[in-house]
Scaffold this motif. Structure first.
Motif, PDB file in Angstrom:
ATOM      1  N   LEU A   1    -108.497   9.967 -44.316  1.00 17.53           N
ATOM      2  CA  LEU A   1    -107.394   9.038 -44.558  1.00 17.53           C
ATOM      3  C   LEU A   1    -107.216   8.758 -46.046  1.00 17.53           C
ATOM      4  O   LEU A   1    -106.096   8.789 -46.566  1.00 17.53           O
ATOM      5  N   PHE A   2    -108.298   8.471 -46.752  1.00 20.59           N
ATOM      6  CA  PHE A   2    -108.209   8.051 -48.148  1.00 20.59           C
ATOM      7  C   PHE A   2    -108.075   9.217 -49.122  1.00 20.59           C
ATOM      8  O   PHE A   2    -107.472   9.067 -50.186  1.00 20.59           O
TER       9      PHE A   2
ATOM     10  N   VAL B   1     -99.624   7.593 -42.262  1.00 19.93           N
ATOM     11  CA  VAL B   1     -99.222   6.975 -40.998  1.00 19.93           C
ATOM     12  C   VAL B   1     -99.252   8.004 -39.878  1.00 19.93           C
ATOM     13  O   VAL B   1     -99.694   7.722 -38.754  1.00 19.93           O
ATOM     14  N   TYR B   2     -98.797   9.220 -40.188  1.00 20.15           N
ATOM     15  CA  TYR B   2     -98.749  10.250 -39.147  1.00 20.15           C
ATOM     16  C   TYR B   2    -100.143  10.631 -38.651  1.00 20.15           C
ATOM     17  O   TYR B   2    -100.368  10.789 -37.445  1.00 20.15           O
TER      18      TYR B   2
ATOM     19  N   LEU C   1    -114.968   1.107 -29.430  1.00 20.60           N
ATOM     20  CA  LEU C   1    -115.434   0.170 -30.457  1.00 20.60           C
ATOM     21  C   LEU C   1    -115.236   0.776 -31.843  1.00 20.60           C
ATOM     22  O   LEU C   1    -114.741   0.112 -32.768  1.00 20.60           O
ATOM     23  N   GLN C   2    -115.589   2.042 -32.002  1.00 17.30           N
ATOM     24  CA  GLN C   2    -115.407   2.719 -33.286  1.00 17.30           C
ATOM     25  C   GLN C   2    -113.939   2.806 -33.661  1.00 17.30           C
ATOM     26  O   GLN C   2    -113.567   2.609 -34.830  1.00 17.30           O
ATOM     27  N   VAL C   3    -113.086   3.105 -32.692  1.00 18.48           N
ATOM     28  CA  VAL C   3    -111.653   3.243 -32.952  1.00 18.48           C
ATOM     29  C   VAL C   3    -111.052   1.948 -33.471  1.00 18.48           C
ATOM     30  O   VAL C   3    -110.281   1.954 -34.445  1.00 18.48           O
ATOM     31  N   TYR C   4    -111.397   0.831 -32.860  1.00 25.14           N
ATOM     32  CA  TYR C   4    -110.796  -0.437 -33.280  1.00 25.14           C
ATOM     33  C   TYR C   4    -111.311  -0.887 -34.644  1.00 25.14           C
ATOM     34  O   TYR C   4    -110.579  -1.538 -35.403  1.00 25.14           O
ATOM     35  N   VAL C   5    -112.550  -0.545 -34.964  1.00 21.74           N
ATOM     36  CA  VAL C   5    -113.034  -0.829 -36.318  1.00 21.74           C
ATOM     37  C   VAL C   5    -112.245  -0.006 -37.326  1.00 21.74           C
ATOM     38  O   VAL C   5    -111.828  -0.505 -38.387  1.00 21.74           O
ATOM     39  N   PHE C   6    -111.996   1.258 -37.004  1.00 21.24           N
ATOM     40  CA  PHE C   6    -111.205   2.109 -37.896  1.00 21.24           C
ATOM     41  C   PHE C   6    -109.777   1.597 -38.028  1.00 21.24           C
ATOM     42  O   PHE C   6    -109.201   1.605 -39.126  1.00 21.24           O
ATOM     43  N   LEU C   7    -109.188   1.140 -36.925  1.00 22.79           N
ATOM     44  CA  LEU C   7    -107.839   0.576 -36.992  1.00 22.79           C
ATOM     45  C   LEU C   7    -107.807  -0.656 -37.893  1.00 22.79           C
ATOM     46  O   LEU C   7    -106.812  -0.890 -38.602  1.00 22.79           O
TER      47      LEU C   7
ATOM     48  N   GLY D   1    -103.138  -0.843 -45.333  1.00 25.25           N
ATOM     49  CA  GLY D   1    -101.678  -0.908 -45.325  1.00 25.25           C
ATOM     50  C   GLY D   1    -101.012  -0.074 -44.259  1.00 25.25           C
ATOM     51  O   GLY D   1     -99.782   0.010 -44.217  1.00 25.25           O
ATOM     52  N   ILE D   2    -101.782   0.527 -43.381  1.00 29.83           N
ATOM     53  CA  ILE D   2    -101.212   1.328 -42.290  1.00 29.83           C
ATOM     54  C   ILE D   2    -101.189   0.449 -41.054  1.00 29.83           C
ATOM     55  O   ILE D   2    -102.215   0.247 -40.392  1.00 29.83           O
TER      56      ILE D   2
END
Length: 267
Positions: free
Chosen positions: A39-40, A66-67, A124-130, A137-138
């Motif tokens: 991402l970064f 974003v994509y 759990l991992q997904v929501y931390v990443f979100l 800013g995404i």
């Protein structure tokens, strides 16, 4: 066996997997570092050249970061599914699953419980990443963070079932690590996680066909649409069908009288 026995076993397997994950901080950090680097670093480098025009489920021009965010959510679940199956190979030979597989509980239930435990960890991992992506800013629509949960459950079960299927054919950790490389990277790169189908089609019709029928692509699209409060029926049906197929073959593979375990034992 009474229903209470099944519930107690399910709770024990899920709680054990969660405790295991919490105490293995390296596993938690490594699960986040991989998608965050994409991402970064990767997405930021291609921001100026790979911005995408309006296409469903997006209602405006979007940046490349974003994509690929839904694709990175799928990446987390893909690697977690393979990691859980890697631990399954170890547990089956020397860990707790070695004992559980000879218990009175049916194998299909034990495998499904192990799968549910892995999916709980991946979500759990997904929501931390979100959360990290939101701070970067995404942002998705507020309702999308809840609407995406069923999609994450289905995609997580599908990818975890694929990992179980692979682990049913392999008895040594060294061999499983090699197979992971032949499964994870082709599935990820030949999908819509990084590029939309129309852009893939511009470069190669063969690659377009492979990406279109890749179960991981359909899981990513299911997550992508759900994150923006939309339902992709085709992706949902395809992912559900792949889930049933992978899980059924994995259960057969773990059956000592029918599956690959019996064949390897007699070899």
């Amino acid at each position: 066996m009474r229903p209470m026995h099944y519930l107690r076993a399910l709770r024990g397997i899920v709680v054990r997997e969660l405790y295991r994950f919490v105490h293995q901080r390296e596993r938690f950090i490594s699960a986040l570092v991989r998608p965050l680097v994409w991402l970064f670093v990767f997405a930021a480098g291609f921001r100026s050249t790979l911005g995408l025009a309006i296409s469903p489920p997006y209602e405006t021009y979007i940046l490349y970061e974003v994509y690929i965010t839904p694709g990175l959510l799928g990446m987390i679940q893909l690697f977690n599914g393979m990691q859980s199956s890697l631990s399954m190979v170890y547990d089956r030979e020397m860990g707790s699953m070695r004992t559980l597989l000879v218990s009175p509980l049916p194998r299909w239930f034990l495998l499904t419980a192990k799968l549910v435990a892995g999916v709980a960890v991946s979500i759990l991992q997904v929501y931390v990443f979100l959360g990290v992506a939101w701070a970067y800013g995404i942002e998705a629509p507020a309702h999308g963070y809840l609407a995406v949960l069923p999609a994450l459950l289905l995609s997580g079960v599908m990818l975890g079932a694929l990992g179980l299927l692979l682990s049913s054919f392999i008895r040594q950790l060294e061999n499983f690590a090699g197979v992971m490389n032949f499964v994870i990277f082709p599935m990820f790169f030949m999908s819509t996680a990084l590029y939309p189908l129309w852009k893939i089609q511009e470069s190669s019709e063969l690659l377009h066909a492979l990406a279109q029928w890749n179960p991981f692509s359909q899981a990513v699209e299911l997550i992508r649409f759900a994150l923006y409060g939309q339902f992709n029926g085709l992706a949902c049906g395809y992912t559900a069908g792949a889930t049933v197929l992978f899980l059924a073959v994995a259960i057969i593979g773990y059956n000592p009288s029918k599956g690959m375990m019996q064949r390897k034992g007699g070899a």
